[in-house]
Design a protein around this motif. Sequence first.
Motif, PDB file in Angstrom:
ATOM      1  N   ARG A  62       0.793  -1.221  -0.038  1.00 28.67           N
ATOM      2  CA  ARG A  62       0.125   0.119   0.160  1.00 28.67           C
ATOM      3  C   ARG A  62       0.738   1.272  -0.005  1.00 28.67           C
ATOM      4  N   LEU A 110      -4.424  -0.225  -7.477  1.00 27.76           N
ATOM      5  CA  LEU A 110      -5.529  -0.390  -8.408  1.00 27.76           C
ATOM      6  C   LEU A 110      -6.080   1.144  -9.018  1.00 27.76           C
ATOM      7  N   ALA A 111      -6.088   2.217  -8.052  1.00 32.06           N
ATOM      8  CA  ALA A 111      -6.344   3.415  -8.226  1.00 32.06           C
ATOM      9  C   ALA A 111      -5.700   3.970  -9.508  1.00 32.06           C
ATOM     10  N   ALA A 168     -10.043  -5.885  -6.908  1.00 31.42           N
ATOM     11  CA  ALA A 168      -9.317  -6.084  -5.822  1.00 31.42           C
ATOM     12  C   ALA A 168      -9.492  -7.466  -5.520  1.00 31.42           C
ATOM     13  N   ARG A 181      -6.760   1.929 -12.512  1.00 30.86           N
ATOM     14  CA  ARG A 181      -8.199   2.490 -13.295  1.00 30.86           C
ATOM     15  C   ARG A 181      -8.083   3.683 -14.216  1.00 30.86           C
ATOM     16  N   GLU A 202      -5.479  -1.586  -3.139  1.00 34.21           N
ATOM     17  CA  GLU A 202      -6.269  -0.510  -3.781  1.00 34.21           C
ATOM     18  C   GLU A 202      -5.299   0.729  -4.129  1.00 34.21           C
ATOM     19  N   THR A 203      -4.180   0.954  -3.513  1.00 30.77           N
ATOM     20  CA  THR A 203      -3.701   2.196  -3.973  1.00 30.77           C
ATOM     21  C   THR A 203      -3.082   1.979  -5.248  1.00 30.77           C
TER      22      THR A 203
END
Length: 319
Positions: A19, A88-89, A126, A92, A85-86
Amino acid sequence: MDSPQDFRLDHALLRRRLRQAGARVGETDSDFLAREIARRMDERLDLIRIAPRRILDLGCGAGHDLVRLGERYPRAVRVGVDLVETLLAQARRVPAAIAGRDKSRPYGALRALFAPLRATPLPVVAADAARLPLADGSISLVWANLMLPFIDDPLPVFREMCRVTETDGLVMFSSLGPDTLRELREILPAHAGARVHRFIDMHDLGDILIAAGFSDPVMDMEMLTLTYGSLDELFADLRANAANNAALARPRGLCGRTAWEQSRALYEQRRREGQLPVTVEIIQGHAWKSASTGKQPKSGTRPDDRAVVRFHPRPSEAR
């Protein structure tokens, strides 16, 4: 093969580090190794006859390889999966439509010009690599660039890859071998414990591929020597990529100031032309899912009630 406990990782620590690394994406070029290996994997696809309809980038990170795969296979649906998630941001932001290398398609220049106007984000999810939210047999090509060093047991992950891969589909991956960081491993005092991340051998990965249900695995290894101006620069790169030791059995304490200074002095003896060498053992592999593995039902949920990602064809694919 080393016993499984030799490779067990502290998953909570690893996720925290990933992360943090994801939050710093773009600040440095510390992921140059992953980009170079992706280039080499892409070159291997020149020799493989496959026209995938759906591509899974497993461990997609910030989405750099999703761009590359879109350029090579512009008509394929791409989906990215990562646990962080960091990262995947960032992924995207990769557009679903990319003007690629398919020179047979008309109006290539116009497509490239207007692609940004119609760009929509790619589906990125995720998820755990060993519990993919994808339907059985839904993927033509599974791509996993340097994802394996972040897991301690490849078998459940390869089995999950096999489950989601369609018959005659391909899995292609890269990893790091046991000789990676060998200079660092050699200069650290043995009494201080295993302070360098361990990596699974190429031959063991090939055996695991077969055990997972794949056929005709092809495994290759090559040695790459990186150079750094100082040991601190190497450590900074490892931290930036969350690649410093996350073994569950890693020593928690320091090795001592004297021992550490001696280790630094030993590494300095290896300096050549002003640079410190760092060995990286690159492993590349690919394998096919043959019809002998059995037909996979394309259901909307897994037996354990996990929802799956559905792929909807573009108008051109529905014809």
